[in-house]
Write an enzyme that holds these catalytic residues in place. Structure first.
Site, PDB file in Angstrom:
ATOM      1  N   LYS B  79       0.861  -1.185   0.000  1.00 19.73           N
ATOM      2  CA  LYS B  79       0.000   0.000   0.000  1.00 19.73           C
ATOM      3  C   LYS B  79       0.898   1.236   0.000  1.00 19.73           C
ATOM      4  CE  LYS B  79      -3.846   2.003   2.716  1.00 19.73           C
ATOM      5  NZ  LYS B  79      -4.636   1.873   3.966  1.00 19.73           N
ATOM      6  N   SER B 157      -9.585   1.700   2.992  1.00 17.30           N
ATOM      7  CA  SER B 157      -8.750   2.498   2.122  1.00 17.30           C
ATOM      8  C   SER B 157      -7.683   1.697   1.378  1.00 17.30           C
ATOM      9  CB  SER B 157      -8.052   3.574   2.958  1.00 17.30           C
ATOM     10  OG  SER B 157      -7.193   2.961   3.905  1.00 17.30           O
ATOM     11  N   SER B 181      -9.842  -0.654   7.247  1.00 16.58           N
ATOM     12  CA  SER B 181      -9.277  -0.460   5.912  1.00 16.58           C
ATOM     13  C   SER B 181      -8.561  -1.662   5.326  1.00 16.58           C
ATOM     14  CB  SER B 181      -8.304   0.722   5.922  1.00 16.58           C
ATOM     15  OG  SER B 181      -9.036   1.919   5.925  1.00 16.58           O
TER      16      SER B 181
END
Ligand SMILES: [Mg+2]
Ligand SMILES: [Zn+2]
Lengths: 93, 497, 489
Positions: B79, B157, B181
């Site tokens: 990420k 996210s 997330s």
């Protein structure tokens, strides 16, 4: 949440809100506060506040210099720098 | 040579590398090809193919020298909120679109020291604020389960990471979970998503959203992969003052069944917004656990709804402070122009660099901390947080795990959020946020497809630092759930081993 | 007498508290392992955390904690077993994080005190709190017309903020408070007290009220008052300004004022006064600072002798005057020098006087620290011994000392080289006295007839002249008296 509050908060947060957007932003923030206002209904009695899930105490490190990052490293991402300094618009005190 | 090496799980693929069935480069190229093929999904913000290829070559020589490390040659997706040395790290923000960190986060460093190879940096909601990966300055990521005519969100996210693992554009990926997330996008994308106990994985080098909630997490298609990455990355880090000091226990050992294990099902999770199909998947999950020998009983987590309110005070409050450093002085974006004052420069740069959702959360966070509102919001929220943690503590006096849905609905269409008020999206976090506030470990497992063919996930939640036991129970549960579905267009090979 | 400001309409008194920021003496910063040394080139002592790079996290320096705890204990404050770091949020060019990590609701220590010498004699000034915090960087405004330059070397340097109660009533007290606090810090070794380098900085909170009033007036905070002299100046000016405003029927605005040392004046910092709202909250990147009670007690037990106790001991044990006792206790190096000088049984009062009058003025004039004094206590001791043994007069000793100060030679060498050694041999001097009497029969007659008894002194002068100033004056005087008395009979 009125528009003057939005302006005040935006200025504290150093965000610029466009005049034509303030009403919308105020409504959005009001909606969030609507969700958040459930807090008022909770019976909290003497519950101590919880800041973090971590138990225990802050660790301490020995007082030693590990390595200063190089000036180059510190300044390489800077939008503006000169003579080893970060440069910003003039601050009037 | 295998036709599609991208279907190998991390554990299985590493075994093949050790066996010499294929080379690290071959395995890597299968993902490079997948990334390319999935271009329209917008999974990655930056790829690191060139350096990855060099690393794969070196990995091969380590296998030949018999100096291969545990993760030697394993491609991983990261990420784009983990700082990676000399690799652009954006946090999905325009503000950091040119930021190249001079250092490496602890978690990514540990994985690479074990031999993992970075495939690229995946897309996310800006500064991890969102549940759809639409709030990215680099465009939205699409869910690989989408119908061609109806794009769906991957969740957020960490949507890029979840979607990449689902689409086989990475075998495993790192995410971060602040209020769900990792677990929510895992559920939307039909993969596993694991959030460890707060403090298990170091936050050093992870760009902060809300410090007391942020925790790195792992996406994978196999439970063994989750555990492998977790065990490699976990452990005390002196660079993170909130890093847990207790050591990571030995790997979990398989259980014959779940007899003697008690599972709690929280009454309050039957919310009015809960999708009917999810409700039934949840019931079936409980039934599956019963068949494995577990006792399932109803428990109460009375502050579930209040938890969401507390979260949307605490997380923005911390965020408003964490994001104050983005001022255009030392790095990041500075708005062009002749600024009349320092404050004018700050305002111009921050308003230009931050997206709408981030600005909204900064405003709310600033508001709840400001004089006159602090006690009613921030302090009250911290007290409610304590009550949420107490709810779980009481529950865990009676049961060993809690079983809950991961999300109230399946993946929703792209752009849905724009039509609703911002709190609609916040409601999506109702089942994940309480766990985050309490700092507990939780695993989101894909359970079934709904009628529309979209994956639905279930969460297994354990007491703090109960990872080992969680993995042991989850192994049996996962086997029984037997989720084998793959996104349309992919062949369900037997390789999700 | 209590300090008063005489206004047109009557007498006023000032109520003051000082906030002192003292740099904690450590090698590395409070939350990062970058160096704290003074004088490095811009941005050369900065770590990624000090520049607030995304993802970096603070880890607290254990020595900074120990130093702050020792300071608090020396101020007789209560050190709390749990204290909490909070974030003070505001934007400024030299504040990289956008917040300062400080302590707010639960500081490290509270309720201490410091004894000061004030307008009304000795008084105890309360210390409200002592907490730890980070320093900010430095903005330089005069390098460019339209830009400010930012140096982060100081960003993250550990500070103790020591806040006094509003107990101070006059400039003398305030100056004494600052001087004594500085002496305490230097004795503890927890701050170098160097006000020029910014290691010790002082803000003054001041309000005035009519004598007899009990309610507090509106206060102002004058920042950046960085010497004892300026503290006196700033207090006098600000108190007078407030009295003038009030007497003209005006009101005092609660504001922050900035002291300009060049003008000796303060001015309002109106530009920064708008809506401060620091939004303090506990720093979630740090956990509470927890100290064990036994550890705190160990620190208390291992504190060195503090300046005030030392001054008291010098007065009581050695009979020094209070002023000399304080001068010799204030700086740990002064005390060390003094105690080295008197060891071996030299008279403490004489030694003290010598130090205060001669050594300290020499140090002052040449701007040398006592630790670097070119004359060591041992060398000075030899000189003082020569005086004690009547081998040198006080005046000669000063001359010798001056030469010793220039360096290189010992007292004995100089005395020998200059032939300064005092003549204390009675036979030698008696001969000189006889010679003088014989050469000056008129003056002898003056004495014998009782016309001029003071002529004895004149004969001593003659003897001094004849011996080139080397005669021991006391001995010469005695021998002249004896010789004259002999002629009388
Ligand atoms: Mg202050
Ligand atoms: Zn301060």
């Amino acid at each position: 949440m009125d528009t003057s509050t939005v302006k005040k908060v935006a200025s504290l947060a150093r965000l610029r809100v466009k005049e034509e957007e303030i009403t919308t932003i105020a409504q959005e923030l009001q909606a969030i506060l609507g969700l958040v206002d459930q807090l008022a209904k909770v019976k909290i009695d003497n519950t101590a506040p919880m800041t973090t899930p971590s138990a225990g105490k802050t660790p301490l490190r020995p007082d030693a210099i590990e390595a200063n990052a190089s000036r180059v490293q510190i300044l390489e991402n800077a939008p503006q720098s000169e003579e080893g300094f970060f440069v910003v618009p003039k601050v009037v005190e | 040579m295998h036709s599609d090496l991208s279907s190998f799980s991390a554990t299985a693929g590493l075994q093949e590398l050790r066996n010499g069935s294929f080379t690290p480069s071959e395995w890597l190229e299968s993902f490079v090809a997948r990334i390319e093929a999935c271009g329209e999904l917008n999974l990655y913000i930056s790829d690191t193919t060139e350096t990855a290829r060099e690393s794969a070559t070196q990995a091969l020589s380590r296998y030949q020298d018999k100096t291969a490390r545990p993760l030697e040659g394993l491609p991983i997706a990261i990420k784009d909120i983990f700082c990676t040395k000399a690799i652009r790290t954006t946090a999905g923000s325009k503000f950091l679109s040119n930021f190249v960190p001079p250092y490496e986060s602890t978690v990514t460093a540990r994985l690479q020291e074990a031999g993992a190879i970075v495939l690229g940096k995946t897309n996310l909601d800006e500064f991890a604020m969102g549940s759809s990966t639409e709030h990215s300055a680099f465009g939205a990521t699409h869910n690989p389960w989408s119908h061609p005519d109806k794009p769906l969100v991957p969740g957020g996210s960490s949507g890029g990471s979840a979607a990449a693992v689902a689409a086989r554009a990475a075998p495993v990926a790192l995410g971060t979970d602040t209020g769900g997330s990792v677990r929510q996008p895992a559920s939307f994308c039909g993969v596993m998503g694991f959030k460890p106990t707060y403090g298990r994985l170091s936050r050093h080098g992870v760009i902060a959203y809300a410090s007391s909630l942020d925790q790195p997490g792992i996406f994978a298609r196999s439970l063994a992969d989750v555990e492998l990455l977790y065990r490699t990355a976990a452990g005390h880090d002196p660079l993170d003052s909130t890093s847990a000091v207790c050591s990571v226990d030995a790997a979990s050992s398989p259980l014959p069944n779940l007899s003697g294990v008690k599972i709690g099902v929280p009454r309050e999770y039957h919310t009015k917004d809960l999708d009917g199909e999810i409700e039934s998947v949840w019931q079936q999950g409980a039934e599956t656990l019963r068949q494995l020998g577990a006792e399932v009983e109803e428990i109460s987590l009375p502050h579930t709804e209040a938890a969401l309110a507390a979260y949307y005070v605490i997380a923005p409050a911390e965020a408003s402070s964490n994001l104050a450093r983005y001022d255009g002085v030392r790095y990041g974006l500075r708005a062009e122009g002749d600024h009349k004052s320092l404050d004018a420069m700050y305002e111009a740069s921050r308003s230009l660099g931050f997206g709408k959702e981030v600005q909204r959360r900064i405003l709310i966070g600033t508001y709840v901390l400001s004089a006159g509102y602090y006690d009613a919001y921030y302090n009250r929220a911290r007290r409610v947080r304590a009550l949420v943690a107490q709810d779980f503590a009481k529950a865990f006096e009676r049961v060993d795990y809690v079983l809950a849905p991961a999300t109230p609905s399946a993946a929703f269409p792209l752009g849905a959020e724009a039509t609703a008020d911002p709190t609609w999206m916040y409601q999506q976090d109702i089942f994940t946020v309480p766990v985050s506030l309490a700092g507990l470990p939780a695993l989101s497992l894909p359970a079934q497809l709904n009628k529309a063919g979209l994956p639905l996930g279930l969460q297994l939640i354990a007491p703090a630092f109960g990872e080992r036991e969680l993995f042991a129970a989850a192994a049996l549960f996962n086997e029984a759930l037997d989720f084998k579905a793959v996104p349309p267009g992919l062949v369900a090979s037997g390789a999700n081993r | 007498m209590t300090w008063r400001i005489q206004g047109a309409s009557g007498a006023w008194e000032a109520v003051m508290g000082l906030e002192v920021h003292a740099q904690i003496l450590t090698v590395s910063k409070l939350f990062s392992s970058a160096a704290c040394a003074f004088g490095a080139e811009a941005n050369a002592q900065v770590n990624l955390l000090d520049a607030a790079l995304p993802g970096t996290l603070p880890v607290c320096n254990d020595h900074a904690v120990t130093q702050a705890v020792r300071t608090a204990l020396a101020l007789s404050a209560t050190v709390h077993e749990t204290s909490v770091f909070e974030r003070k949020n505001y934007f400024y060019a030299d504040l990289p994080l956008g917040y300062q990590i400080s302590q707010y609701q639960q500081p490290l220590a509270t309720e201490g005190e410091l004894e000061v010498e004030g307008e009304d004699g000795t008084r105890r000034i309360g210390i409200e709190r002592l907490h730890m915090e980070q320093d900010a960087g430095k903005s330089v405004h005069d390098m460019h017309d339209s830009a400010s330059f930012v140096d982060l070397n100081r960003a993250g340097v550990p500070l103790m903020e020591i806040v006094s109660c509003p107990d101070l009533r006059g400039p003398k007290e305030a100056a004494s408070y600052l001087r004594r606090l500085r002496a305490l810090l230097r004795t503890l070794g927890t701050c170098d007290g160097n006000m020029n380098e910014g290691s010790l900085r002082c803000d003054i909170n001041l309000s005035v009220r009519r004598v007899g009033d009990t309610e507090l007036g509106t206060r102002t905070e004058t920042k950046n008052v960085n010497s004892v002299r300026f503290v006196v100046q700033a207090i006098e000016r600000e108190a007078a300004r407030q009295v003038a405003v009030l007497e003209e029927g005006g009101v005092i605005v609660q504001e922050t004022r900035l002291f300009d040392p060049n003008k000796g004046e303060s001015r309002s910092m109106r530009s920064k006064e708008e809506a401060h709202d620091y939004r303090y909250f506990p720093d979630p990147d740090l956990l509470p600072l927890v100290l064990r009670a036994e550890w705190i007690e160990q620190q208390r037990a291992s504190l060195p002798e503090l300046p005030q106790a030392r001054a008291r001991r010098f007065e009581e044990t050695f009979g020094l005057a209070p002023s000399a006792a304080w001068l010799l206790s204030e700086e740990p190096d002064n005390a060390e020098y003094f105690e080295a000088l008197i060891c071996g049984g030299r008279d403490p009062v004489r030694c003290a006087n010598w130090l205060v009058t001669n050594l300290f003025s020499a140090l002052n004039e040449s701007g040398i620290e006592i630790a670097d004094s070119p004359v060591s206590p041992d060398e000075l001791g030899v000189l003082l011994d020569l005086v004690e043994q009547d081998k040198l007069s006080g005046r000669q000793a000063k001359e010798v000392f001056e030469e010793m100060w220039q360096g290189g030679k010992s007292a004995t060498e100089i005395v020998k080289a200059r032939g300064l050694e005092q003549i204390s041999d009675a036979d030698t001097l008696r001969a000189a006295v006889e010679l003088a009497l014989n050469d000056n029969p008129e003056q002898v007659e003056d004495f014998l007839s009782g016309r001029n008894e003071k002529v004895a002194g004149w004969f001593v002068g003659q003897v001094m002249k004849a011996t080139g100033g080397k005669a021991n004056p006391q001995l010469a005087n005695r021998l002249v008296q004896e010789a004259l008395a002999k002629r009388k009979s």
